[in-house]
Design an enzyme around this catalytic site. Structure first.
Site, short mmCIF file in Angstrom:
data_model
loop_
_atom_site.label_atom_id
_atom_site.label_comp_id
_atom_site.label_asym_id
_atom_site.label_seq_id
_atom_site.Cartn_x
_atom_site.Cartn_y
_atom_site.Cartn_z
N ASP A 18 0.85 -1.19 0.00
CA ASP A 18 0.00 0.00 0.00
C ASP A 18 0.89 1.25 0.00
O ASP A 18 1.80 1.37 0.83
CB ASP A 18 -0.86 -0.05 1.28
CG ASP A 18 -2.03 0.91 1.25
OD1 ASP A 18 -2.48 1.27 0.15
OD2 ASP A 18 -2.51 1.27 2.35
N GLU A 62 -1.86 6.24 -8.15
CA GLU A 62 -2.78 7.31 -7.70
C GLU A 62 -2.56 8.57 -8.51
O GLU A 62 -1.44 8.92 -8.86
CB GLU A 62 -2.53 7.58 -6.21
CG GLU A 62 -3.33 8.75 -5.64
CD GLU A 62 -3.14 8.88 -4.13
OE1 GLU A 62 -3.00 7.84 -3.44
OE2 GLU A 62 -3.13 10.02 -3.65
N GLY A 97 -9.22 5.38 1.90
CA GLY A 97 -9.95 6.03 2.99
C GLY A 97 -11.35 5.46 3.14
O GLY A 97 -12.33 6.19 3.30
N ASN A 145 -10.32 0.34 0.29
CA ASN A 145 -9.27 0.15 1.31
C ASN A 145 -9.77 0.55 2.70
O ASN A 145 -10.26 1.66 2.88
CB ASN A 145 -8.06 1.03 0.99
CG ASN A 145 -7.36 0.60 -0.28
OD1 ASN A 145 -7.79 -0.30 -0.97
ND2 ASN A 145 -6.25 1.27 -0.57
N THR A 200 -8.23 2.30 9.22
CA THR A 200 -8.51 2.97 10.50
C THR A 200 -9.68 2.35 11.27
O THR A 200 -9.63 2.21 12.49
CB THR A 200 -8.80 4.47 10.23
OG1 THR A 200 -7.72 4.99 9.47
CG2 THR A 200 -8.95 5.25 11.51
P1 13P Z 1 -8.50 4.34 6.12
O1 13P Z 1 -7.46 4.18 7.15
O2 13P Z 1 -9.11 5.70 6.16
O3 13P Z 1 -9.50 3.26 6.12
O4 13P Z 1 -7.78 4.29 4.70
C1 13P Z 1 -7.11 3.13 4.34
C2 13P Z 1 -6.41 3.30 3.05
O5 13P Z 1 -6.85 3.98 2.17
C3 13P Z 1 -5.14 2.58 2.88
O6 13P Z 1 -4.54 2.89 1.68
#
Ligand code: 13P
Length: 277
Positions: free
Chosen positions: A84, A136, A202, A223, A226
């Site tokens: 990632d 990206e 995110g 993805n 968090t």
């Molecule tokens: P979050 O931590 O906001 O879920 O995002 C994860 C992410 O996009 C990893 O690339």
């Protein structure tokens, strides 16, 4: 079965579903994610950030760990080992050489032409090992978002030959401090014009309706990091308050297992089974 993400994402795009990427932090997270996805018959992309690679002891350690879990657990689902936000060619090369099956090259902060050049280098290297490449364009920040420009996205995809594209359409990494406003129209246009599976970064904290809308607009991978960290941390804090004398790390760490698995199942129901909506 360890695979790259090519077929998974193309099939997801066709069927208007999204493959979840859950990021790992350690052995336990990898195990919980793989167990729950296998139980629910969902393909999964194991996301590993550069910081986590460092934390866990290196690319080879992570790659071997996932491969051995896959084998020991006799998993029946496709599993992708994905870097990632690889910051440069060297990081992506390291991941590829160590057995990752998919990488993200994120040089989106560079001027467009330089982003294209660096991404092309990774694609050319990855092709030799049938590793898939995500890249990206625009900037998906931490509560700062520079929306992707459609024309630039078209040029970027045409010149780099990537397998999937992460556009900036309003999602942010981490906790949302303001109301989530996703540009579904932009997402649809990028999907139509590039004809590539799109990736939403995110994904934590985005509600079912927004998730449904982005998947219908061309997002084939979401993805999530968090959200799992938060529910795990809350469960562990509660456990420690209730069991103040406990010192066995296995018990402390696994007190968050149920919560992680609950959220994973919830996401699978929305993104893969579509039973939630
Ligand atoms: P979050 O931590 O906001 O879920 O995002 C994860 C992410 O996009 C990893 O690339």
């Amino acid at each position: 079965m360890i695979v790259n993400s090519k077929e998974l994402l193309e099939t997801a795009k066709k069927n208007k579903i999204a493959i979840p990427q859950f990021n790992i932090n350690n052995l336990e997270w990898a195990k919980y994610i793989l167990e729950e996805c296998n139980l629910n018959n969902s393909p999964v992309i194991i996301g590993v950030s550069q910081k986590t690679v460092e934390y866990m002891g290196g690319y080879k350690v992570v790659s071997s760990l996932i491969k051995e879990l896959d084998s020991e657990m006799k998993l029946k689902i496709p599993v992708v080992i994905h870097l990632d936000h690889g910051k440069n060619f060297e990081e992506c090369k390291n991941a590829i050489d160590s057995g990752f099956t998919s990488v993200m090259i994120d040089t989106s902060s560079l001027p467009l032409d330089e982003n294209i050049e660096e991404t092309k280098k990774v694609v050319e290297y990855a092709e030799k090992y049938t590793v898939t490449v995500e890249a990206e364009i625009g900037s998906i920040g931490n509560n700062v978002n520079l929306y992707t420009n459609l024309e630039e996205a078209i040029k970027f995809v045409k010149e780099t030959n990537i397998d999937s594209l992460a556009p900036a359409i309003g999602s942010v990494h981490g906790i949302y401090k303001e109301k989530i406003l996703l540009d579904i129209d932009l997402c649809q246009k990028i999907s139509k014009e590039t004809n590539l599976p799109l990736v939403l970064h995110g994904g934590s904290g985005i509600d079912e309706l927004n998730l449904k809308d982005v998947v219908n607009a061309g997002i084939s991978k979401i993805n999530i990091n968090t959200e799992l960290q938060i529910v795990w941390a809350n469960a562990v804090k509660k456990y420690l308050i209730e069991n103040g004398t406990e010192y066995d790390p296995r018990k402390i760490i696994s007190s968050g297992e149920k919560e992680i698995k609950r959220v994973i199942k919830e996401k699978i129901d929305i993104l893969i089974n579509k039973t939630k909506i």
